[in-house]
Scaffold this motif. Structure first.
Motif, PDB file in Angstrom:
ATOM      1  N   TYR A 168       4.998   8.175 -11.749  1.00  0.00           N
ATOM      2  CA  TYR A 168       5.383   6.965 -12.476  1.00  0.00           C
ATOM      3  C   TYR A 168       4.921   5.722 -11.727  1.00  0.00           C
ATOM      4  O   TYR A 168       5.018   5.650 -10.496  1.00  0.00           O
ATOM      5  N   GLN A 169       4.423   4.745 -12.460  1.00  0.00           N
ATOM      6  CA  GLN A 169       4.027   3.471 -11.881  1.00  0.00           C
ATOM      7  C   GLN A 169       4.716   2.333 -12.647  1.00  0.00           C
ATOM      8  O   GLN A 169       4.698   2.321 -13.883  1.00  0.00           O
ATOM      9  N   ARG A 170       5.298   1.411 -11.916  1.00  0.00           N
ATOM     10  CA  ARG A 170       5.969   0.289 -12.550  1.00  0.00           C
ATOM     11  C   ARG A 170       4.939  -0.657 -13.160  1.00  0.00           C
ATOM     12  O   ARG A 170       3.822  -0.794 -12.650  1.00  0.00           O
TER      13      ARG A 170
END
Length: 279
Positions: A253-255
């Motif tokens: 996951y990447q913000r």
């Protein structure tokens, strides 16, 4: 001589005060757990003259407690509908259920003090209150409510000094009301009303506990210590201990970029960077 000035006022060093207050707040945390686990119902009534230190003591009691367990009831002036109810009715709805503690920042005793002195109730209503109040409190206690009543006693000189500080403090000016100012000019009227109230409501089953409050620190420590000492709480030792779980491995996951979110301006950093803020 006012009632508060008859008691010794001790200047408590901040180091001793902060250490003991922190210890007592730890005990209040244990009390909170006991109340929740056992289903106890606790009612604490705070009464006394304006600027006697009730609000500050309440703030220290609830500072580290959950508002779901320990609630503050500070009722405004009654509405027209409430004026047509049984006097105690508007207070009954704020009483605790099982596992709750309610702190009344002023209570049904308004009728015995402010309402009587300021003419907000009739003499008949006042007499009826003095007759019904002990019965009302006995009903609460017989039903299992743990009721504690505290009267914060401040001398007239100290009260006037605190009013003057509020007058020039923008953070505390809201605490000054027309009723507060009346307490200066009607000191003896309020004293007589309080004496009459004590005669009728300082009962064996629901006694009043007086707190000398010319020293706020002394009053807070004394009141909280007495409250804890008067309640049959104990530390609940068999509670499940809370343990932090291990953080799971990431899944990629990447913000989103910070630019897509509207953050409040970093005003705090400007205080450090601007040489005019010497704080």
């Amino acid at each position: 001589m006012s009632e508060a000035s008859r008691f010794r006022t001790t200047k408590i060093p901040n180091k001793i005060y902060n250490a003991e207050l922190y210890r007592l707040q730890g005990e209040l945390g244990k009390l909170q757990v006991w109340v929740k686990e056992t289903g106890a119902r606790v009612v604490v009534v705070f009464e006394g003259r304006d600027a006697a230190g009730k609000g500050g003591t309440i703030k220290r009691i609830t500072e580290y407690l959950s508002p779901r367990v320990a609630r503050i009831a500070a009722l405004p002036a009654p509405t027209e509908r409430e004026k047509g109810q049984w006097y105690f009715q508007r207070y009954v709805q704020h009483l605790p259920a099982a596992g709750e503690m309610v702190l009344f920042d002023r209570s049904w005793y308004n009728r015995a003090g402010v309402e009587k002195v300021m003419g907000f109730c009739t003499p008949e209503e006042h007499k009826r209150f003095l007759r019904q109040c002990p019965i009302f409190e006995q009903m609460l206690i017989e039903d299992g409510v743990l009721l504690r009543k505290y009267w914060f006693s401040v001398s007239d000189d100290v009260q006037l000094e605190r009013f003057r500080k509020r007058l020039h403090d923008p953070l505390r000016q809201w605490k000054l009301s027309p009723i507060d100012l009346q307490s200066i000019t009607r000191w003896e009227d309020f004293s007589r009303a309080k004496d009459e109230m004590m005669v009728h409501t300082d009962t064996q089953i629901a006694p009043w506990h007086h707190v000398a409050s010319d020293s706020k620190k002394q009053a807070r420590l004394n009141m909280i210590h007495h409250l804890l000492d008067s309640l049959p709480y104990r530390e609940i030792e068999d509670r499940d201990k809370v343990e932090l779980p291990e953080r799971p491995a990431g899944t990629g996951y990447q913000r989103p970029p910070i630019e897509v979110s509207k953050y409040v301006p970093d005003w705090a950093s400007s205080l450090v960077e601007d040489p005019s803020h010497t704080g």
